[in-house]
Write an enzyme that holds these catalytic residues in place. Structure first.
Site, PDB file in Angstrom:
ATOM      1  N   ARG A 144      19.187   8.424  40.168  1.00 48.37           N
ATOM      2  CA  ARG A 144      18.370   9.438  40.825  1.00 48.37           C
ATOM      3  C   ARG A 144      18.031  10.514  39.791  1.00 48.37           C
ATOM      4  NH1 ARG A 144      22.684   8.535  44.655  1.00 48.37           N
ATOM      5  NH2 ARG A 144      21.928   7.639  46.610  1.00 48.37           N
ATOM      6  N   LYS A 171      24.552  12.284  45.566  1.00 49.83           N
ATOM      7  CA  LYS A 171      24.178  12.414  46.970  1.00 49.83           C
ATOM      8  C   LYS A 171      25.396  12.143  47.848  1.00 49.83           C
ATOM      9  CE  LYS A 171      20.610  10.945  50.206  1.00 49.83           C
ATOM     10  NZ  LYS A 171      19.417  10.081  50.402  1.00 49.83           N
ATOM     11  N   HIS A 235      11.585   8.430  41.071  1.00 48.38           N
ATOM     12  CA  HIS A 235      12.426   7.635  41.960  1.00 48.38           C
ATOM     13  C   HIS A 235      11.983   6.176  42.010  1.00 48.38           C
ATOM     14  CE1 HIS A 235      15.768   7.930  44.759  1.00 48.38           C
ATOM     15  NE2 HIS A 235      15.139   7.091  45.566  1.00 48.38           N
ATOM     16  N   ARG A 238      14.026   3.881  39.947  1.00 50.69           N
ATOM     17  CA  ARG A 238      15.266   3.458  40.629  1.00 50.69           C
ATOM     18  C   ARG A 238      14.972   2.290  41.568  1.00 50.69           C
ATOM     19  NH1 ARG A 238      20.406   5.272  42.811  1.00 50.69           N
ATOM     20  NH2 ARG A 238      20.402   5.274  45.091  1.00 50.69           N
ATOM     21  N   HIS A 261      24.718   3.769  47.860  1.00 47.56           N
ATOM     22  CA  HIS A 261      24.252   3.774  49.239  1.00 47.56           C
ATOM     23  C   HIS A 261      25.437   3.730  50.201  1.00 47.56           C
ATOM     24  CE1 HIS A 261      20.043   1.986  48.156  1.00 47.56           C
ATOM     25  NE2 HIS A 261      20.102   3.294  47.972  1.00 47.56           N
ATOM     26  N   TYR A 270      15.373  -3.599  49.654  1.00 49.33           N
ATOM     27  CA  TYR A 270      14.860  -4.152  48.396  1.00 49.33           C
ATOM     28  C   TYR A 270      14.672  -5.662  48.463  1.00 49.33           C
ATOM     29  CZ  TYR A 270      15.770   0.493  46.658  1.00 49.33           C
ATOM     30  OH  TYR A 270      15.746   1.855  46.493  1.00 49.33           O
TER      31      TYR A 270
END
Length: 292
Positions: A144, A171, A235, A238, A261, A270
């Protein structure tokens, strides 16, 4: 600026400062603090009121204008709602009001992915070696923006045959490791010798201080323009990492951990943008002549 209807600038500043301190001692990440403060600040400026005097219809009106007049993405509005709910729950002790604030309906928009050829053009177009390395590392490690900017020299771990980067307070305020490409080591060594960074791997104008988001954004914009490919934000690199990693055989649970995540559902998006589902697919039209 004299006042904001019923709430003065001084009152708003005091309110936000108290909120900032509470968030900090609650161990929220720097980015979460910025986002939550912005959510409350913008609402106060929209309504002209202190949150304690604001009705639910006024909060809804604020969110409506964000979505339909300022065209903010649903993910942005979701963050704002989280900030408002946090404020009413923890600062005003009004959980009942907090949960009246509606979250936006989730939109399943697929991320944009660049081809490997487009990525090569982008990296080549970055003339500054430091900027080129930053863009490549973002892609190569699935970082990120803030993770890249906050990387410290000590976060590079190549001891005992390891090749990884330590990500601190990302995050969700979590620490984790992500992959470090072995092929990047010579470039990292050359960069270190040439730029001699202090503390942070990628210093800004002052050594010992990280590059600013605006500086990185400008570097990407210039490379993007010169490369002649579709306009992207950082982003997307990523997203490219995730999609290409799946195509190259990475286990999706491993990818979930590397990306940081919380939910596997987030990682599974994805699968929809990689070539994995199509790898064994075919068009029946390919066999058309054989069947007639």
């Amino acid at each position: 600026m004299e006042d904001l209807n019923e709430i003065t600038v001084k009152e708003l500043s005091t309110l936000l400062e108290r909120m900032k301190k509470r968030l900090a001692v609650s161990n929220h990440s720097d980015q979460t603090i910025v986002n939550y403060l912005r959510a409350v600040e913008y609402m106060c400026k929209h309504t002209g009121k202190n949150p304690v005097d604001t009705e639910i219809d006024e909060v809804t009106d604020y969110l409506y204008q964000l979505q339909y007049q300022k065209f903010r993405a649903w993910r942005t509005i979701k963050i704002y709602v989280a900030g408002l709910r946090w404020y009413y729950t923890h600062m005003l002790d009004d959980e009942k009001f907090a949960f009246k604030i509606p979250y936006p309906k989730e939109e399943q928009d697929l991320p944009i992915i660049l081809s490997r050829n487009e990525l090569f053009k982008l990296f080549t177009a970055a003339e500054n070696p430091k900027h080129r390395l930053m863009l490549i590392m973002t892609y190569a490690s699935g970082l990120r923006r803030n993770e890249l900017l906050n990387l410290k020299i000590e976060d590079i771990d190549t001891n005992d045959g390891k090749f990884r980067l330590r990500i601190n307070r990302s995050k969700g305020n979590k620490d984790r490791y992500t992959v470090l490409s072995k092929d990047l080591l010579p470039y990292l060594r050359n960069y270190y010798k040439a730029y001699k960074p202090v503390t942070y791997l990628f210093n800004g104008h002052k050594k010992g201080q990280p590059m600013t988001p605006s500086g990185l954004r400008h570097a990407l914009k210039m490379a993007n323009k010169k490369a002649g490919i579709k306009e992207i934000n950082l982003h997307i690199l990523r997203h490219c990492f995730a999609s290409h990693a799946l195509e190259d055989g990475m286990n999706i649970s491993t990818l979930q951990y590397i990306l940081g995540h919380k939910s596997l559902k987030t990682t599974m998006i994805y699968l929809h943008v990689s070539e994995i589902p199509l790898s064994k697919g075919f068009s029946p039209f390919d066999n058309w002549e054989k069947k007639i």
